[in-house]
Design a protein around this motif. Structure first.
Motif, PDB file in Angstrom:
ATOM      1  N   THR A  51       0.824  -1.213   0.000  1.00 48.16           N
ATOM      2  CA  THR A  51       0.000   0.000   0.000  1.00 48.16           C
ATOM      3  C   THR A  51       0.857   1.261   0.000  1.00 48.16           C
ATOM      4  O   THR A  51       0.336   2.348  -0.210  1.00 48.16           O
ATOM      5  CB  THR A  51      -0.923   0.051   1.234  1.00 48.16           C
ATOM      6  OG1 THR A  51      -0.106   0.105   2.406  1.00 48.16           O
ATOM      7  CG2 THR A  51      -1.874  -1.113   1.261  1.00 48.16           C
ATOM      8  N   ASN A  53       2.306   2.094   2.717  1.00 45.68           N
ATOM      9  CA  ASN A  53       2.233   2.499   4.112  1.00 45.68           C
ATOM     10  C   ASN A  53       2.422   1.247   4.966  1.00 45.68           C
ATOM     11  O   ASN A  53       1.533   0.404   5.037  1.00 45.68           O
ATOM     12  CB  ASN A  53       0.880   3.154   4.415  1.00 45.68           C
ATOM     13  CG  ASN A  53       0.787   3.674   5.828  1.00 45.68           C
ATOM     14  OD1 ASN A  53       1.579   3.325   6.699  1.00 45.68           O
ATOM     15  ND2 ASN A  53      -0.197   4.523   6.061  1.00 45.68           N
ATOM     16  N   THR A  56      -0.330  -0.007   7.337  1.00 42.05           N
ATOM     17  CA  THR A  56      -1.560  -0.669   6.879  1.00 42.05           C
ATOM     18  C   THR A  56      -1.302  -2.023   6.252  1.00 42.05           C
ATOM     19  O   THR A  56      -2.226  -2.819   6.118  1.00 42.05           O
ATOM     20  CB  THR A  56      -2.335   0.216   5.880  1.00 42.05           C
ATOM     21  OG1 THR A  56      -1.504   0.489   4.751  1.00 42.05           O
ATOM     22  CG2 THR A  56      -2.782   1.503   6.539  1.00 42.05           C
ATOM     23  N   ASP A  57      -0.068  -2.285   5.834  1.00 44.51           N
ATOM     24  CA  ASP A  57       0.250  -3.602   5.283  1.00 44.51           C
ATOM     25  C   ASP A  57       0.262  -4.626   6.407  1.00 44.51           C
ATOM     26  O   ASP A  57       0.677  -4.329   7.528  1.00 44.51           O
ATOM     27  CB  ASP A  57       1.629  -3.593   4.611  1.00 44.51           C
ATOM     28  CG  ASP A  57       1.637  -2.864   3.276  1.00 44.51           C
ATOM     29  OD1 ASP A  57       0.556  -2.432   2.830  1.00 44.51           O
ATOM     30  OD2 ASP A  57       2.723  -2.728   2.683  1.00 44.51           O
ATOM     31  N   ALA A 109      -0.915  -1.791  -4.654  1.00 42.68           N
ATOM     32  CA  ALA A 109      -1.541  -2.409  -3.477  1.00 42.68           C
ATOM     33  C   ALA A 109      -2.384  -3.624  -3.874  1.00 42.68           C
ATOM     34  O   ALA A 109      -3.072  -3.621  -4.891  1.00 42.68           O
ATOM     35  CB  ALA A 109      -2.412  -1.394  -2.747  1.00 42.68           C
ATOM     36  N   ARG A 128      -5.498  -2.662  -7.472  1.00 42.73           N
ATOM     37  CA  ARG A 128      -5.871  -1.323  -7.934  1.00 42.73           C
ATOM     38  C   ARG A 128      -5.345  -1.128  -9.355  1.00 42.73           C
ATOM     39  O   ARG A 128      -4.756  -0.124  -9.681  1.00 42.73           O
ATOM     40  CB  ARG A 128      -5.328  -0.284  -6.954  1.00 42.73           C
ATOM     41  CG  ARG A 128      -5.891  -0.483  -5.536  1.00 42.73           C
ATOM     42  CD  ARG A 128      -5.367   0.483  -4.538  1.00 42.73           C
ATOM     43  NE  ARG A 128      -5.599   1.857  -4.897  1.00 42.73           N
ATOM     44  CZ  ARG A 128      -6.755   2.507  -4.737  1.00 42.73           C
ATOM     45  NH1 ARG A 128      -7.791   1.885  -4.201  1.00 42.73           N
ATOM     46  NH2 ARG A 128      -6.872   3.760  -5.091  1.00 42.73           N
ATOM     47  N   GLU A 141     -13.685   0.015   1.669  1.00 40.32           N
ATOM     48  CA  GLU A 141     -13.026   0.766   2.745  1.00 40.32           C
ATOM     49  C   GLU A 141     -14.030   1.017   3.859  1.00 40.32           C
ATOM     50  O   GLU A 141     -15.189   1.290   3.565  1.00 40.32           O
ATOM     51  CB  GLU A 141     -12.482   2.098   2.204  1.00 40.32           C
ATOM     52  CG  GLU A 141     -11.329   1.931   1.245  1.00 40.32           C
ATOM     53  CD  GLU A 141     -10.877   3.239   0.613  1.00 40.32           C
ATOM     54  OE1 GLU A 141     -11.437   4.315   0.940  1.00 40.32           O
ATOM     55  OE2 GLU A 141      -9.976   3.199  -0.230  1.00 40.32           O
ATOM     56  N   ASN A 146      -7.495   2.813   3.149  1.00 46.03           N
ATOM     57  CA  ASN A 146      -7.525   3.892   2.179  1.00 46.03           C
ATOM     58  C   ASN A 146      -6.101   4.078   1.685  1.00 46.03           C
ATOM     59  O   ASN A 146      -5.194   4.350   2.466  1.00 46.03           O
ATOM     60  CB  ASN A 146      -8.039   5.170   2.865  1.00 46.03           C
ATOM     61  CG  ASN A 146      -8.076   6.358   1.952  1.00 46.03           C
ATOM     62  OD1 ASN A 146      -7.323   6.456   0.994  1.00 46.03           O
ATOM     63  ND2 ASN A 146      -8.942   7.297   2.272  1.00 46.03           N
ATOM     64  N   THR A 147      -5.885   3.939   0.376  1.00 42.55           N
ATOM     65  CA  THR A 147      -4.533   4.060  -0.171  1.00 42.55           C
ATOM     66  C   THR A 147      -4.316   5.383  -0.872  1.00 42.55           C
ATOM     67  O   THR A 147      -3.251   5.619  -1.425  1.00 42.55           O
ATOM     68  CB  THR A 147      -4.244   2.929  -1.173  1.00 42.55           C
ATOM     69  OG1 THR A 147      -5.187   3.000  -2.240  1.00 42.55           O
ATOM     70  CG2 THR A 147      -4.322   1.566  -0.498  1.00 42.55           C
ATOM     71  N   ARG A 148      -5.319   6.256  -0.854  1.00 38.42           N
ATOM     72  CA  ARG A 148      -5.168   7.565  -1.503  1.00 38.42           C
ATOM     73  C   ARG A 148      -4.312   8.460  -0.617  1.00 38.42           C
ATOM     74  O   ARG A 148      -4.430   8.457   0.596  1.00 38.42           O
ATOM     75  CB  ARG A 148      -6.534   8.202  -1.741  1.00 38.42           C
ATOM     76  CG  ARG A 148      -7.384   7.380  -2.696  1.00 38.42           C
ATOM     77  CD  ARG A 148      -8.762   7.994  -2.869  1.00 38.42           C
ATOM     78  NE  ARG A 148      -9.556   7.967  -1.661  1.00 38.42           N
ATOM     79  CZ  ARG A 148     -10.394   6.998  -1.330  1.00 38.42           C
ATOM     80  NH1 ARG A 148     -10.536   5.954  -2.112  1.00 38.42           N
ATOM     81  NH2 ARG A 148     -11.114   7.067  -0.227  1.00 38.42           N
ATOM     82  N   SER A 149      -3.487   9.237  -1.248  1.00 41.23           N
ATOM     83  CA  SER A 149      -2.601  10.155  -0.484  1.00 41.23           C
ATOM     84  C   SER A 149      -3.330  11.411  -0.100  1.00 41.23           C
ATOM     85  O   SER A 149      -4.170  11.895  -0.751  1.00 41.23           O
ATOM     86  CB  SER A 149      -1.384  10.521  -1.324  1.00 41.23           C
ATOM     87  OG  SER A 149      -0.707   9.367  -1.712  1.00 41.23           O
TER      88      SER A 149
END
Length: 149
Positions: A51, A53, A56-57, A109, A128, A141, A146-149
């Motif tokens: 991801t 991050n 979150t992984d 991701a 994605r 989600e 959430n993988t958006r920056s």
């Protein structure tokens, strides 16, 4: 497993009590507790990778009804799954093969969700890799991060 043990113990106790008459008493049937006969609670294993991050992984357990497990947003994830169920949506269904999807990349991701949801087995993979897959991810989600920056 615990529910099965309690159910077996309850049925066994009811059979024993019903089979041994008490002097001067008529045997009354014992009611089985209905919650034991209901569908098992939702239990999902969520594995998330790449991801971008590291927080979150990882691998998470998500339990609903009651909410629990190691999922970092368990309450919100269970609420989202309940909302999708009430709307009649299957968030684990794959994108139909004949679906026209925008050719955009949402990042590397990936996620895999396995377990039981709404009384049925789930084994779904998420990525994605195009607009349809990005939308499918976002629909789930906060079960998926959430993988958006």
């Amino acid at each position: 497993m615990l529910r099965r043990i309690v159910l077996i113990a309850t049925v066994s106790a009811a059979a024993l009590v019903g089979g041994v008459p008490v002097a001067g008493a008529s045997p009354l049937p014992l009611p089985l507790p209905l919650p034991l006969l209901s569908e098992p609670a939702d239990h999902l294993t969520v594995i998330v990778a790449e991801t971008g991050n590291t927080r979150t992984d990882g691998r998470y357990e998500l339990e609903c009804e009651p909410t629990g497990g190691t999922h970092p947003a368990a309450e919100g994830a269970c609420e989202r799954l309940e909302q999708l169920a009430q709307d009649g949506q299957d968030p684990f269904a794959p994108v139909p093969e004949d679906m026209m999807c925008t050719q955009q990349m949402g990042g590397p991701a990936t996620a895999r969700v396995t377990g039981t949801w709404q009384g049925r087995q789930v084994d779904a993979t998420f990525r994605r890799s195009n607009g349809c897959e990005i939308s499918r991810w976002q629909t789930l989600e906060p079960v998926l991060p959430n993988t958006r920056s």
